[in-house]
Write a protein that holds these residues in place. Structure first.
Motif, PDB file in Angstrom:
ATOM      1  N   UNK A 159      -4.628  -2.740   2.513  1.00  0.00           N
ATOM      2  CA  UNK A 159      -5.134  -3.888   1.792  1.00  0.00           C
ATOM      3  C   UNK A 159      -5.132  -3.838   0.197  1.00  0.00           C
ATOM      4  N   UNK A 160      -5.377  -5.128  -0.334  1.00  0.00           N
ATOM      5  CA  UNK A 160      -5.216  -5.208  -1.841  1.00  0.00           C
ATOM      6  C   UNK A 160      -6.022  -4.398  -2.676  1.00  0.00           C
ATOM      7  N   UNK A 161      -5.596  -3.709  -3.588  1.00  0.00           N
ATOM      8  CA  UNK A 161      -6.206  -2.968  -4.786  1.00  0.00           C
ATOM      9  C   UNK A 161      -7.099  -1.743  -3.964  1.00  0.00           C
ATOM     10  N   UNK A 162      -6.515  -1.151  -2.753  1.00  0.00           N
ATOM     11  CA  UNK A 162      -7.104   0.210  -2.522  1.00  0.00           C
ATOM     12  C   UNK A 162      -6.266   1.427  -3.205  1.00  0.00           C
ATOM     13  N   UNK A 163      -7.079   2.394  -3.283  1.00  0.00           N
ATOM     14  CA  UNK A 163      -6.312   3.486  -3.921  1.00  0.00           C
ATOM     15  C   UNK A 163      -6.325   4.833  -3.065  1.00  0.00           C
ATOM     16  N   UNK A 164      -5.442   5.842  -2.909  1.00  0.00           N
ATOM     17  CA  UNK A 164      -5.351   6.846  -1.783  1.00  0.00           C
ATOM     18  C   UNK A 164      -4.914   7.833  -2.503  1.00  0.00           C
ATOM     19  N   UNK A 165      -5.718   9.041  -2.629  1.00  0.00           N
ATOM     20  CA  UNK A 165      -5.085  10.118  -3.538  1.00  0.00           C
ATOM     21  C   UNK A 165      -4.469  11.079  -2.549  1.00  0.00           C
ATOM     22  N   UNK A 166      -4.309  12.169  -3.164  1.00  0.00           N
ATOM     23  CA  UNK A 166      -3.022  13.107  -2.775  1.00  0.00           C
ATOM     24  C   UNK A 166      -3.536  13.745  -1.498  1.00  0.00           C
ATOM     25  N   UNK A 167      -2.174  14.129  -0.639  1.00  0.00           N
ATOM     26  CA  UNK A 167      -2.287  14.638   0.388  1.00  0.00           C
ATOM     27  C   UNK A 167      -2.886  14.084   1.665  1.00  0.00           C
ATOM     28  N   UNK A 168      -3.340  12.723   1.574  1.00  0.00           N
ATOM     29  CA  UNK A 168      -3.784  11.851   2.614  1.00  0.00           C
ATOM     30  C   UNK A 168      -2.812  11.511   3.412  1.00  0.00           C
ATOM     31  N   UNK A 169      -3.039  11.268   4.842  1.00  0.00           N
ATOM     32  CA  UNK A 169      -2.267  11.035   5.722  1.00  0.00           C
ATOM     33  C   UNK A 169      -2.787   9.791   6.673  1.00  0.00           C
ATOM     34  N   UNK A 170      -2.238   8.539   7.064  1.00  0.00           N
ATOM     35  CA  UNK A 170      -2.651   7.589   7.555  1.00  0.00           C
ATOM     36  C   UNK A 170      -1.641   7.384   8.887  1.00  0.00           C
ATOM     37  N   UNK A 171      -2.284   7.477  10.135  1.00  0.00           N
ATOM     38  CA  UNK A 171      -1.421   7.539  11.262  1.00  0.00           C
ATOM     39  C   UNK A 171      -1.071   5.872  11.550  1.00  0.00           C
ATOM     40  N   UNK A 217      -2.713   1.838  11.805  1.00  0.00           N
ATOM     41  CA  UNK A 217      -3.971   1.493  11.179  1.00  0.00           C
ATOM     42  C   UNK A 217      -3.848   0.656   9.999  1.00  0.00           C
ATOM     43  N   UNK A 218      -5.035  -0.049   9.880  1.00  0.00           N
ATOM     44  CA  UNK A 218      -5.130  -1.276   8.959  1.00  0.00           C
ATOM     45  C   UNK A 218      -6.237  -0.861   8.015  1.00  0.00           C
ATOM     46  N   UNK A 219      -6.034  -0.477   6.881  1.00  0.00           N
ATOM     47  CA  UNK A 219      -6.833  -0.597   5.626  1.00  0.00           C
ATOM     48  C   UNK A 219      -7.463  -1.585   4.881  1.00  0.00           C
ATOM     49  N   UNK A 220      -8.585  -1.973   4.746  1.00  0.00           N
ATOM     50  CA  UNK A 220      -8.972  -2.892   4.200  1.00  0.00           C
ATOM     51  C   UNK A 220      -8.620  -2.938   2.499  1.00  0.00           C
ATOM     52  N   UNK A 221      -9.208  -4.172   1.976  1.00  0.00           N
ATOM     53  CA  UNK A 221      -9.054  -4.493   0.656  1.00  0.00           C
ATOM     54  C   UNK A 221     -10.107  -3.479  -0.295  1.00  0.00           C
ATOM     55  N   UNK A 222      -9.845  -2.847  -1.500  1.00  0.00           N
ATOM     56  CA  UNK A 222     -10.767  -2.244  -2.581  1.00  0.00           C
ATOM     57  C   UNK A 222     -11.347  -1.103  -1.813  1.00  0.00           C
ATOM     58  N   UNK A 223     -10.677  -0.368  -1.033  1.00  0.00           N
ATOM     59  CA  UNK A 223     -10.982   0.844  -0.214  1.00  0.00           C
ATOM     60  C   UNK A 223     -10.673   2.005  -1.148  1.00  0.00           C
ATOM     61  N   UNK A 224     -11.289   3.200  -1.068  1.00  0.00           N
ATOM     62  CA  UNK A 224     -11.168   4.112  -1.903  1.00  0.00           C
ATOM     63  C   UNK A 224     -10.792   5.431  -0.867  1.00  0.00           C
ATOM     64  N   UNK A 225      -9.607   6.151  -0.719  1.00  0.00           N
ATOM     65  CA  UNK A 225      -9.299   7.106   0.216  1.00  0.00           C
ATOM     66  C   UNK A 225      -9.110   8.381  -0.764  1.00  0.00           C
ATOM     67  N   UNK A 226      -9.910   9.526  -0.765  1.00  0.00           N
ATOM     68  CA  UNK A 226     -10.051  10.428  -1.523  1.00  0.00           C
ATOM     69  C   UNK A 226      -8.862  11.508  -0.856  1.00  0.00           C
ATOM     70  N   UNK A 227      -8.900  12.820  -1.945  1.00  0.00           N
ATOM     71  CA  UNK A 227      -7.707  13.783  -1.502  1.00  0.00           C
ATOM     72  C   UNK A 227      -7.952  14.283   0.065  1.00  0.00           C
ATOM     73  N   UNK A 228      -6.830  14.477   0.804  1.00  0.00           N
ATOM     74  CA  UNK A 228      -6.576  15.294   1.918  1.00  0.00           C
ATOM     75  C   UNK A 228      -7.627  14.294   3.165  1.00  0.00           C
ATOM     76  N   UNK A 229      -7.629  13.337   3.171  1.00  0.00           N
ATOM     77  CA  UNK A 229      -7.986  12.505   4.126  1.00  0.00           C
ATOM     78  C   UNK A 229      -6.977  12.236   5.125  1.00  0.00           C
ATOM     79  N   UNK A 230      -7.468  12.603   6.484  1.00  0.00           N
ATOM     80  CA  UNK A 230      -6.732  12.077   7.629  1.00  0.00           C
ATOM     81  C   UNK A 230      -7.306  10.798   8.356  1.00  0.00           C
ATOM     82  N   UNK A 231      -6.558   9.845   8.662  1.00  0.00           N
ATOM     83  CA  UNK A 231      -7.101   8.937   9.556  1.00  0.00           C
ATOM     84  C   UNK A 231      -6.331   8.599  10.499  1.00  0.00           C
ATOM     85  N   UNK A 232      -6.841   8.557  11.874  1.00  0.00           N
ATOM     86  CA  UNK A 232      -6.064   8.347  13.122  1.00  0.00           C
ATOM     87  C   UNK A 232      -5.543   7.090  13.288  1.00  0.00           C
TER      88      UNK A 232
END
Length: 350
Positions: free
Chosen positions: A247-259, A262-277
């Motif tokens: 989604x709009x204006x979301x930020x995703x930090x290094x080494x994260x993975x999104x399977x 999946x749908x990530x909303x707006x203005x989310x913050x995903x920090x480093x090395x996060x895994x999303x099923x």
């Protein structure tokens, strides 16, 4: 280049307390400042450096009140971090020379069009039936597949690979060695234990004002599109699987993975090395702490999550506090058991 503190304050719509005539020649961290430098103070854990910095000026937010005397000029602005970013952007405009024209060898495929005032570096490749906008920068060894669209003022850094049918918006930046539109991880298990490749027939759509770091991979959809919405910022070494939507204006930090899917909303913050099923939905404003693993849908907006499996941050912090106390709790239980075993037995006399 040189600017006075007063000129900088005028540019940033700020107010000066101190010497407006002091000359600024460069920028520096507040703890490393020298005469002629400008610094900023946003995180108050660095406040102690303000009182001994050698910088000639420091940007501070409008509600900041120094605890001691300050020798440097202070420029009060709405938000010091944003103002410093604006200042660096303006400085870059003055000092950075943008390349234009076409270096050789550079390849342009049949029926492809390229807008005016752009740059195509040596060994860059543009496939067939592409539409490249105005002022687009293609650095050396950038590869653009067939039927790709790239909007105005987008910058493609060296070694980027953009596969067929991708759509890239305007004012985007894609850094070196990133891959856009390679096949998603789609394999169907067979009765004999082997896997059959599922054709990946979709594409990737990246909207406007998106930044994508180096060595990131965004897979094409199996069908339809993998979509990165306007204003998304993606760090280096991020994996985004097929049919994901960010989604709009979301930020995703290094080494994260999104399977996948999946749908990530707006203005989310995903920090480093996060895994999303896969096949999950994260509501708008979700914040996921570093090294967390998200395995279920997040329906409530604005939640902060941490841990693996991830759950609400406040509960996670309470649990961690208890974990740290486990040795003490164990000792207390052991002491109680010893006391109970050693206590004299009582009973009625015959």
């Amino acid at each position: 280049m040189e600017f006075t503190v007063g000129q900088i304050a005028q540019l940033l719509n700020g107010k000066v307390v101190g010497d407006e005539a002091a000359v600024i020649r460069s920028a520096a961290k507040i703890e490393e400042g020298k005469p002629g430098c400008i610094s900023f103070l946003a995180n108050l854990k660095y406040e102690s450096h303000l009182y001994d910095t050698k910088s000639s000026a420091v940007l501070v937010s409008k509600d900041f009140e120094p605890k001691k005397e300050v020798s440097t000029a202070l420029i009060y602005v709405e938000d010091s971090y944003s103002a410093f970013t604006q200042l660096l952007e303006e400085y870059q405009k003055f000092t950075q020379q943008t390349k234009r024209g076409v270096e050789q060898p550079a390849y342009l495929g049949e029926e492809s069009t390229v807008g005016n005032d752009g740059y195509r570096g040596a060994f860059s490749y543009i496939g067939k039936k592409c539409v490249i906008g105005e002022r687009v920068i293609l650095h050396p060894h950038a590869h653009i597949g067939d039927n790709v669209t790239i909007g105005d003022d987008t910058v493609i850094h060296p070694g980027v690979r953009i596969y067929d049918n991708a759509v890239i918006g305007s004012h985007c930046v894609i850094f070196a060695n990133t891959v856009i539109g390679s096949d998603g991880f789609g394999f169907a298990p067979q009765p004999d234990g082997t896997y059959k490749t599922i054709p990946q027939l979709g594409n990737v759509v990246i909207e406007d004002h998106v930044s994508i770091g180096s060595n990131t991979t965004i897979d094409c959809a199996t069908m339809g599109s993998t979509i990165i919405r306007t204003g998304v910022k993606i760090d280096n070494l991020v994996q985004i699987a097929h049919n994901v939507e960010i989604g709009r204006n979301t930020v995703i930090a290094a080494q994260s993975g999104i399977s996948g899917s999946s749908k990530i909303g707006e203005n989310c913050i995903i920090a480093g090395q996060v895994g999303i099923a896969g096949h999950l939905t994260l509501a708008n404003g979700t914040k996921v702490g570093a090294q967390s693993g998200v395995g279920k849908n997040i329906k409530k907006e604005g939640l902060s999550l941490s841990g693996s499996p991830a759950y609400e941050l406040s509960a996670h912090l309470r649990a961690q506090a208890l974990v740290r106390k486990f040795p003490e709790i164990e000792k207390r239980i052991q002491d109680l058991e010893i006391s109970k075993a050693e206590a004299p037995k009582t009973g009625s006399a015959d």
